[in-house]
Write a protein that holds these residues in place. Structure first.
Motif, PDB file in Angstrom:
ATOM      1  N   ALA A   1       0.838  -1.203   0.000  1.00  0.00           N
ATOM      2  CA  ALA A   1       0.000   0.000   0.000  1.00  0.00           C
ATOM      3  C   ALA A   1       0.872   1.252   0.000  1.00  0.00           C
ATOM      4  O   ALA A   1       0.560   2.228  -0.699  1.00  0.00           O
ATOM      5  CB  ALA A   1      -0.932  -0.010   1.213  1.00  0.00           C
ATOM      6  N   PHE A   2       1.958   1.227   0.755  1.00  0.00           N
ATOM      7  CA  PHE A   2       2.866   2.370   0.801  1.00  0.00           C
ATOM      8  C   PHE A   2       3.492   2.597  -0.579  1.00  0.00           C
ATOM      9  O   PHE A   2       3.550   3.735  -1.076  1.00  0.00           O
ATOM     10  CB  PHE A   2       3.958   2.137   1.851  1.00  0.00           C
ATOM     11  N   ALA A   3       3.945   1.522  -1.203  1.00  0.00           N
ATOM     12  CA  ALA A   3       4.564   1.632  -2.527  1.00  0.00           C
ATOM     13  C   ALA A   3       3.567   2.155  -3.560  1.00  0.00           C
ATOM     14  O   ALA A   3       3.902   3.010  -4.384  1.00  0.00           O
ATOM     15  CB  ALA A   3       5.121   0.281  -2.963  1.00  0.00           C
ATOM     16  N   ARG A   4       2.331   1.656  -3.495  1.00  0.00           N
ATOM     17  CA  ARG A   4       1.306   2.133  -4.436  1.00  0.00           C
ATOM     18  C   ARG A   4       1.006   3.617  -4.218  1.00  0.00           C
ATOM     19  O   ARG A   4       0.829   4.378  -5.174  1.00  0.00           O
ATOM     20  CB  ARG A   4       0.042   1.300  -4.292  1.00  0.00           C
ATOM     21  N   ALA A   5       0.937   4.020  -2.964  1.00  0.00           N
ATOM     22  CA  ALA A   5       0.687   5.435  -2.662  1.00  0.00           C
ATOM     23  C   ALA A   5       1.855   6.297  -3.141  1.00  0.00           C
ATOM     24  O   ALA A   5       1.650   7.405  -3.629  1.00  0.00           O
ATOM     25  CB  ALA A   5       0.459   5.620  -1.160  1.00  0.00           C
ATOM     26  N   TRP A   6       3.067   5.771  -3.002  1.00  0.00           N
ATOM     27  CA  TRP A   6       4.260   6.513  -3.442  1.00  0.00           C
ATOM     28  C   TRP A   6       4.230   6.746  -4.948  1.00  0.00           C
ATOM     29  O   TRP A   6       4.468   7.846  -5.432  1.00  0.00           O
ATOM     30  CB  TRP A   6       5.514   5.734  -3.048  1.00  0.00           C
TER      31      TRP A   6
ATOM     32  N   CYS B   1       2.193   9.337   1.873  1.00  0.00           N
ATOM     33  CA  CYS B   1       2.064   7.878   1.884  1.00  0.00           C
ATOM     34  C   CYS B   1       1.736   7.350   3.283  1.00  0.00           C
ATOM     35  O   CYS B   1       0.951   6.413   3.420  1.00  0.00           O
ATOM     36  CB  CYS B   1       3.345   7.238   1.362  1.00  0.00           C
ATOM     37  N   GLU B   2       2.318   7.947   4.309  1.00  0.00           N
ATOM     38  CA  GLU B   2       2.022   7.526   5.679  1.00  0.00           C
ATOM     39  C   GLU B   2       0.544   7.742   5.991  1.00  0.00           C
ATOM     40  O   GLU B   2      -0.104   6.887   6.589  1.00  0.00           O
ATOM     41  CB  GLU B   2       2.889   8.289   6.695  1.00  0.00           C
ATOM     42  N   VAL B   3       0.017   8.881   5.573  1.00  0.00           N
ATOM     43  CA  VAL B   3      -1.400   9.168   5.818  1.00  0.00           C
ATOM     44  C   VAL B   3      -2.276   8.223   4.996  1.00  0.00           C
ATOM     45  O   VAL B   3      -3.281   7.699   5.490  1.00  0.00           O
ATOM     46  CB  VAL B   3      -1.719  10.644   5.501  1.00  0.00           C
ATOM     47  N   ALA B   4      -1.876   7.952   3.767  1.00  0.00           N
ATOM     48  CA  ALA B   4      -2.672   7.102   2.883  1.00  0.00           C
ATOM     49  C   ALA B   4      -2.692   5.642   3.340  1.00  0.00           C
ATOM     50  O   ALA B   4      -3.626   4.912   3.010  1.00  0.00           O
ATOM     51  CB  ALA B   4      -2.123   7.186   1.455  1.00  0.00           C
ATOM     52  N   THR B   5      -1.680   5.226   4.106  1.00  0.00           N
ATOM     53  CA  THR B   5      -1.593   3.814   4.513  1.00  0.00           C
ATOM     54  C   THR B   5      -1.808   3.634   6.017  1.00  0.00           C
ATOM     55  O   THR B   5      -1.382   2.624   6.591  1.00  0.00           O
ATOM     56  CB  THR B   5      -0.216   3.241   4.128  1.00  0.00           C
TER      57      THR B   5
ATOM     58  N   ARG C   1      -0.958   0.248   8.216  1.00  0.00           N
ATOM     59  CA  ARG C   1       0.080   0.326   9.250  1.00  0.00           C
ATOM     60  C   ARG C   1      -0.492  -0.070  10.612  1.00  0.00           C
ATOM     61  O   ARG C   1       0.143  -0.774  11.383  1.00  0.00           O
ATOM     62  CB  ARG C   1       0.675   1.737   9.300  1.00  0.00           C
ATOM     63  N   GLN C   2      -1.708   0.359  10.878  1.00  0.00           N
ATOM     64  CA  GLN C   2      -2.350   0.020  12.145  1.00  0.00           C
ATOM     65  C   GLN C   2      -2.581  -1.501  12.247  1.00  0.00           C
ATOM     66  O   GLN C   2      -2.328  -2.102  13.288  1.00  0.00           O
ATOM     67  CB  GLN C   2      -3.681   0.770  12.262  1.00  0.00           C
ATOM     68  N   ALA C   3      -3.032  -2.112  11.157  1.00  0.00           N
ATOM     69  CA  ALA C   3      -3.238  -3.566  11.144  1.00  0.00           C
ATOM     70  C   ALA C   3      -1.914  -4.289  11.349  1.00  0.00           C
ATOM     71  O   ALA C   3      -1.848  -5.296  12.073  1.00  0.00           O
ATOM     72  CB  ALA C   3      -3.877  -3.997   9.828  1.00  0.00           C
ATOM     73  N   ARG C   4      -0.844  -3.780  10.736  1.00  0.00           N
ATOM     74  CA  ARG C   4       0.478  -4.389  10.914  1.00  0.00           C
ATOM     75  C   ARG C   4       0.932  -4.279  12.367  1.00  0.00           C
ATOM     76  O   ARG C   4       1.448  -5.229  12.943  1.00  0.00           O
ATOM     77  CB  ARG C   4       1.504  -3.709  10.011  1.00  0.00           C
ATOM     78  N   ASP C   5       0.714  -3.123  12.981  1.00  0.00           N
ATOM     79  CA  ASP C   5       1.130  -2.919  14.365  1.00  0.00           C
ATOM     80  C   ASP C   5       0.358  -3.825  15.329  1.00  0.00           C
ATOM     81  O   ASP C   5       0.926  -4.348  16.294  1.00  0.00           O
ATOM     82  CB  ASP C   5       0.975  -1.452  14.761  1.00  0.00           C
ATOM     83  N   VAL C   6      -0.923  -4.023  15.067  1.00  0.00           N
ATOM     84  CA  VAL C   6      -1.728  -4.922  15.899  1.00  0.00           C
ATOM     85  C   VAL C   6      -1.218  -6.362  15.756  1.00  0.00           C
ATOM     86  O   VAL C   6      -1.073  -7.082  16.748  1.00  0.00           O
ATOM     87  CB  VAL C   6      -3.228  -4.815  15.544  1.00  0.00           C
ATOM     88  N   ALA C   7      -0.922  -6.768  14.527  1.00  0.00           N
ATOM     89  CA  ALA C   7      -0.398  -8.119  14.294  1.00  0.00           C
ATOM     90  C   ALA C   7       0.970  -8.285  14.950  1.00  0.00           C
ATOM     91  O   ALA C   7       1.274  -9.344  15.519  1.00  0.00           O
ATOM     92  CB  ALA C   7      -0.314  -8.397  12.796  1.00  0.00           C
TER      93      ALA C   7
END
Length: 137
Positions: A63-68, A82-86, A90-96
């Motif tokens: 998602a970050f690469a696509r936003a970039w 990109c940080e805002v767009a993803t 990022r939140q799902a990754r942090d929870v995992a």
């Protein structure tokens, strides 16, 4: 002093704990077996959590690469866009990641518990040997 009496600790009076449990070789073997089974289950849980983390991390990176690539703004602002767009990925990754780390800490705690039971078992075997029962008698 009985178990329900109060004992001074650092100038404060606090209730005494329950009397220590008395163990025998059979109860210790059962505790070790139970702990070993929980460790085996924990391995599967850790593996599952780690796979979930890897999947979430991969989704975030994509998602970050696509936003970039999609952003036409200035190079120095792209990262923030990109940080805002993803944010969701990022939140799902942090929870995992947190779930995996928790499972890993639990697994390490179980390994420590197993070592403690093994130590208790050695003490009980020595007590039985000293009393002339069990191993070596």
């Amino acid at each position: 002093m009985e178990s329900d009496e109060l004992a001074p600790i650092d100038g404060e009076i606090v209730p005494m704990g329950e009397p220590a449990e008395i163990y025998n070789p059979v109860s210790i073997e059962q505790a070790i077996r139970d702990c070993a089974n929980r460790i085996a289950k924990g391995v599967r849980i850790c593996n599952s959590r780690y796979k979930e983390f890897l999947e979430a991390d991969h989704a975030y990176e994509l998602a970050f690469a696509r936003a970039w690539v999609a952003d036409d703004g200035a190079a120095n602002a792209k990262k923030y866009v990109c940080e805002v767009a993803t944010e969701t990925e990022r939140q799902a990754r942090d929870v995992a990641d947190a779930a995996y780390r928790f499972a890993d800490r639990q697994a390490k705690a179980l390994e420590s518990e197993l070592r403690a039971w093994q130590s208790v078992g050695a003490s009980v075997r020595q007590a039985y040997a000293t009393a002339g029962r069990g191993e070596g008698a």
